[in-house]
Design a protein around this motif. Structure first.
Motif, short mmCIF file in Angstrom:
data_model
loop_
_atom_site.label_atom_id
_atom_site.label_comp_id
_atom_site.label_asym_id
_atom_site.label_seq_id
_atom_site.Cartn_x
_atom_site.Cartn_y
_atom_site.Cartn_z
N GLY A 60 1.98 10.70 -2.26
CA GLY A 60 3.39 11.08 -2.24
C GLY A 60 4.29 9.87 -2.19
O GLY A 60 5.42 9.90 -2.68
N SER A 61 3.79 8.79 -1.59
CA SER A 61 4.52 7.52 -1.55
C SER A 61 3.58 6.41 -2.02
O SER A 61 2.50 6.24 -1.42
N ASP A 62 3.98 5.68 -3.04
CA ASP A 62 3.16 4.54 -3.43
C ASP A 62 3.35 3.42 -2.41
O ASP A 62 4.15 3.55 -1.47
N GLU A 63 2.65 2.32 -2.58
CA GLU A 63 2.70 1.27 -1.55
C GLU A 63 4.09 0.67 -1.41
O GLU A 63 4.52 0.36 -0.30
N ALA A 64 4.80 0.52 -2.50
CA ALA A 64 6.14 -0.06 -2.43
C ALA A 64 7.09 0.83 -1.63
O ALA A 64 7.85 0.35 -0.78
N MET A 65 7.04 2.15 -1.89
CA MET A 65 7.90 3.06 -1.15
C MET A 65 7.44 3.19 0.30
O MET A 65 8.26 3.27 1.23
N SER A 66 6.13 3.18 0.53
CA SER A 66 5.60 3.23 1.90
C SER A 66 6.13 2.04 2.71
O SER A 66 6.48 2.18 3.88
N GLN A 67 6.20 0.88 2.07
CA GLN A 67 6.71 -0.31 2.75
C GLN A 67 8.17 -0.14 3.13
O GLN A 67 8.59 -0.52 4.24
N LYS A 68 8.97 0.44 2.25
CA LYS A 68 10.38 0.67 2.53
C LYS A 68 10.56 1.67 3.66
O LYS A 68 11.40 1.48 4.56
N VAL A 69 9.79 2.74 3.63
CA VAL A 69 9.86 3.76 4.68
C VAL A 69 9.44 3.16 6.02
O VAL A 69 10.09 3.37 7.05
N TYR A 70 8.35 2.40 5.99
CA TYR A 70 7.86 1.77 7.21
C TYR A 70 8.92 0.82 7.80
O TYR A 70 9.18 0.82 9.01
N ALA A 71 9.53 0.02 6.95
CA ALA A 71 10.54 -0.93 7.41
C ALA A 71 11.74 -0.21 8.03
O ALA A 71 12.28 -0.65 9.06
N ALA A 72 12.14 0.90 7.44
CA ALA A 72 13.26 1.67 7.98
C ALA A 72 12.91 2.25 9.34
O ALA A 72 13.76 2.30 10.26
N CYS A 73 11.67 2.69 9.49
CA CYS A 73 11.23 3.20 10.80
C CYS A 73 11.25 2.10 11.85
O CYS A 73 11.69 2.31 12.99
N ARG A 74 10.75 0.93 11.49
CA ARG A 74 10.75 -0.20 12.41
C ARG A 74 12.17 -0.60 12.78
O ARG A 74 12.47 -0.91 13.93
N ASP A 75 13.08 -0.59 11.81
CA ASP A 75 14.47 -0.94 12.07
C ASP A 75 15.12 0.03 13.06
O ASP A 75 15.99 -0.35 13.83
N LYS A 76 14.68 1.28 13.01
CA LYS A 76 15.21 2.29 13.92
C LYS A 76 14.60 2.17 15.32
O LYS A 76 15.10 2.76 16.28
N GLY A 77 13.51 1.43 15.45
CA GLY A 77 12.88 1.25 16.75
C GLY A 77 11.58 1.99 16.93
O GLY A 77 10.99 1.97 18.02
N ILE A 78 11.08 2.65 15.88
CA ILE A 78 9.80 3.34 15.99
C ILE A 78 8.68 2.31 16.09
O ILE A 78 8.59 1.38 15.30
N ASN A 79 7.84 2.50 17.12
CA ASN A 79 6.70 1.58 17.29
C ASN A 79 5.35 2.29 17.24
O ASN A 79 4.31 1.66 17.41
N PHE A 80 5.36 3.61 17.01
CA PHE A 80 4.13 4.41 17.04
C PHE A 80 3.89 5.03 15.67
O PHE A 80 4.75 5.77 15.16
N PHE A 81 2.74 4.73 15.08
CA PHE A 81 2.41 5.20 13.74
C PHE A 81 1.06 5.92 13.79
O PHE A 81 0.06 5.38 14.25
N ASP A 82 1.07 7.16 13.30
CA ASP A 82 -0.09 8.04 13.35
C ASP A 82 -0.76 8.12 11.99
O ASP A 82 -0.10 8.28 10.97
N CYS A 83 -2.09 8.04 11.99
CA CYS A 83 -2.84 8.11 10.74
C CYS A 83 -4.13 8.89 10.97
O CYS A 83 -4.38 9.40 12.07
#
Length: 319
Positions: free
Chosen positions: A26-49
């Motif tokens: 649903g998200s290629d690596e480039a978009m995943s990177q953008k989404v991840y960066a936005a989450c980090r900018d918001k202060g999210i530190n927990f990532f579930d996989c």
């Protein structure tokens, strides 16, 4: 961003946990990177996989994203479901979990995960074997905290009792499903978690996307229209009525239904953080807005009335 303790541990995690199921699917690596960066900018530190997400690609992408700051993020993954056709390639046996964890660590490019979940209760493996294996993972330094996903209340309590009796590393957190459309965990699981001091990271706060309202009038789009699992999960006619009431209320009061649904789930006192997701930045924006949403007790109760409350764990309703 508000941070909460992971159960009785000293670990602090963000009040939203980002689920990476869409990384590589649903998200290629480039978009995943953008989404991840936005989450980090918001202060999210927990990532579930989980190892099964995108056939392992989600772990691989997440591993590359966290590489330069591994110590700053909390990473969870899971084992249970098959990654091959081998007869022993699934379940919660020592044989399978040992191989599953090693494979996950390799894909994530790390020598440990912060949280490791059993993705589903395994009726074919003694729970003592599973928990002994998890305890060994902790002793080896490959896992810091243990979790259970999709376990019933009695299964969770049984696991806690075994860990206490055997002196194993404790269960620190659980992952139940929770949304306005799926409130069963309010009956026993959430009271159990509060009593036992468990962190609760609930998934599907949008009811598979149903609570966004986008599936009310559109056909043939999205996983809800193509996935038999989601169709079965939300097929009850009462869900359609709830979605209509909820989305009408959101529209009438100028709320984004995505933000409102996530904030409602997050505001239950038993929830440590809901697990959220997004395929792109456009989807992510209203998700992150839930962090700043002011969910009052009155508003929570108003929304709760749109859905059927779960049955109580006993029939002594007069008490």
């Amino acid at each position: 961003m508000k941070y909460n303790r992971l159960g009785n541990s000293g670990l602090q995690v963000s009040s939203l946990c980002f689920g990476t199921m869409t990384f590589g699917d649903g998200s290629d690596e480039a978009m995943s990177q953008k989404v991840y960066a936005a989450c980090r900018d918001k202060g999210i530190n927990f990532f579930d996989c989980a190892n099964v997400y995108a056939g392992g690609k989600s772990e691989e992408i997440l591993g590359r994203l966290i590489k330069d700051h591994r110590e700053e993020v909390v990473v969870a993954t899971k084992g249970y479901y098959p990654m091959s056709d081998d007869v022993n390639g699934r379940g919660a046996s020592r044989f399978h979990l040992t191989k599953a964890l090693e494979a996950s660590l390799n894909r994530l490019g790390t020598d440990y995960v912060d949280v490791y979940y059993i993705h589903h209760f395994d009726e074919n493996t003694p729970l003592e074997e599973t928990l002994s294996t998890l305890n060994d993972f902790v002793r080896q330094g490959k896992v810091l905290y243990l979790g259970l996903s999709n376990f019933a209340a009695w299964q969770i309590m049984k696991a806690i009792a075994i860990c206490d009796k055997m002196g194993f590393a404790p269960i620190s957190c659980i992952e139940p499903m929770y949304s306005l459309l799926k409130r069963q965990c309010e009956s026993e699981i959430l009271p159990l978690a509060i009593d036992q001091g468990l962190g609760v990271f609930s998934y599907s706060p949008l009811g598979g996307g149903y609570l966004t309202g986008k599936y009310l009038d559109k056909k043939g789009q999205g996983r809800f229209e193509t996935s038999k699992m989601y169709q079965k999960r939300y097929e009850a006619e009462t869900n359609l009525k709830t979605v209509r009431k909820f989305t009408d209320f959101a529209k009438d009061n100028d709320y984004n239904p995505v933000t409102l649904a996530i904030a409602w789930a997050a505001s239950n006192p038993g929830i440590t953080a809901p697990i959220v997701g997004a395929r792109n930045l456009e989807q992510l924006s209203p998700v992150l807005d839930a962090v700043d949403f002011d969910m009052t007790d009155e508003l929570w109760a108003t929304i709760a009335d749109f859905a059927l409350a779960p049955a109580q764990p006993t029939d002594r309703s007069e008490e």
